[in-house]
Scaffold this motif. Structure first.
Motif, short mmCIF file in Angstrom:
data_model
loop_
_atom_site.label_atom_id
_atom_site.label_comp_id
_atom_site.label_asym_id
_atom_site.label_seq_id
_atom_site.Cartn_x
_atom_site.Cartn_y
_atom_site.Cartn_z
N ILE A 93 -6.89 3.61 -3.50
CA ILE A 93 -6.08 3.30 -4.67
C ILE A 93 -6.58 2.02 -5.33
O ILE A 93 -6.62 1.93 -6.56
N TRP A 94 -6.98 1.05 -4.53
CA TRP A 94 -7.44 -0.24 -5.08
C TRP A 94 -8.73 -0.06 -5.86
O TRP A 94 -8.90 -0.70 -6.91
N LEU A 114 -4.62 4.28 -14.51
CA LEU A 114 -3.47 3.41 -14.27
C LEU A 114 -2.19 4.22 -14.10
O LEU A 114 -1.41 3.97 -13.18
N LEU A 115 -1.97 5.17 -14.97
CA LEU A 115 -0.76 5.98 -14.89
C LEU A 115 -0.73 6.84 -13.64
O LEU A 115 0.34 7.12 -13.09
N TRP A 116 -1.89 7.23 -13.16
CA TRP A 116 -1.98 8.08 -11.97
C TRP A 116 -1.69 7.31 -10.69
O TRP A 116 -0.98 7.80 -9.82
N ARG A 117 -2.22 6.08 -10.58
CA ARG A 117 -2.12 5.35 -9.31
C ARG A 117 -1.13 4.20 -9.28
O ARG A 117 -0.61 3.87 -8.23
N LEU A 118 -0.87 3.57 -10.39
CA LEU A 118 -0.01 2.38 -10.38
C LEU A 118 1.39 2.66 -9.83
O LEU A 118 1.92 1.83 -9.08
N VAL A 172 -9.63 2.64 -7.45
CA VAL A 172 -9.25 3.34 -8.69
C VAL A 172 -8.66 2.35 -9.69
O VAL A 172 -8.99 2.39 -10.88
N LEU A 173 -7.81 1.46 -9.24
CA LEU A 173 -7.20 0.48 -10.14
C LEU A 173 -8.23 -0.54 -10.65
O LEU A 173 -8.19 -0.95 -11.80
N PHE A 174 -9.16 -0.93 -9.78
CA PHE A 174 -10.25 -1.82 -10.19
C PHE A 174 -11.08 -1.14 -11.29
O PHE A 174 -11.39 -1.75 -12.31
N LEU A 175 -11.40 0.13 -11.09
CA LEU A 175 -12.15 0.90 -12.08
C LEU A 175 -11.35 1.05 -13.38
O LEU A 175 -11.93 0.96 -14.47
N ALA A 176 -10.05 1.24 -13.27
CA ALA A 176 -9.22 1.34 -14.47
C ALA A 176 -9.32 0.06 -15.30
O ALA A 176 -9.47 0.12 -16.53
N GLY A 177 -9.24 -1.07 -14.66
CA GLY A 177 -9.38 -2.35 -15.37
C GLY A 177 -10.74 -2.49 -16.03
O GLY A 177 -10.85 -2.95 -17.17
N ALA A 178 -11.79 -2.08 -15.32
CA ALA A 178 -13.14 -2.15 -15.89
C ALA A 178 -13.27 -1.24 -17.10
O ALA A 178 -13.86 -1.62 -18.12
#
Length: 102
Positions: A2-3, A62-66, A5-11
């Motif tokens: 999950i982390w 973000l919507l998927w994992r947050l 995925v969220l890191f990639l979302a920010g990038a």
């Protein structure tokens, strides 16, 4: 996972900004589709589409994992992805604009 995925979302969200801005201003800007890759310029239309794809993918991730984790920590991880790609791209495109590629 999950982390990551969220890191990639920010990038992805950070990377969307310069491409959308260049495309909307009608200016060419480097994309992965240019020759040489990441150095040559792509058309404003390609930049707009690439920026839109980055924005859509970042928001979707973000919507998927947050919602699955602590939101505050998730936003911090996404912000770290944003900062990491932002710092890298600032260095890369600064070198490209100066006429050299590292």
């Amino acid at each position: 996972m999950i982390w990551v995925v969220l890191f990639l979302a920010g990038a992805l969200l950070c990377n969307a900004i310069p491409h959308l801005a260049a495309g909307l201003r009608g200016e060419p800007f480097p994309t992965p589709f240019a020759r040489p890759r990441g150095i040559g310029h792509s058309s404003p239309t390609i930049n707009f589409l690439w920026g839109t794809a980055n924005l859509a993918a970042g928001v979707a991730l973000l919507l998927w994992r947050l919602p699955m984790i602590d939101r505050n920590l998730g936003i911090v991880v996404a912000a770290l992805g944003w900062l990491a790609i932002g710092l890298y791209l600032a260095q890369h495109f600064g070198a490209v604009r100066a006429g050299r590629s590292d």
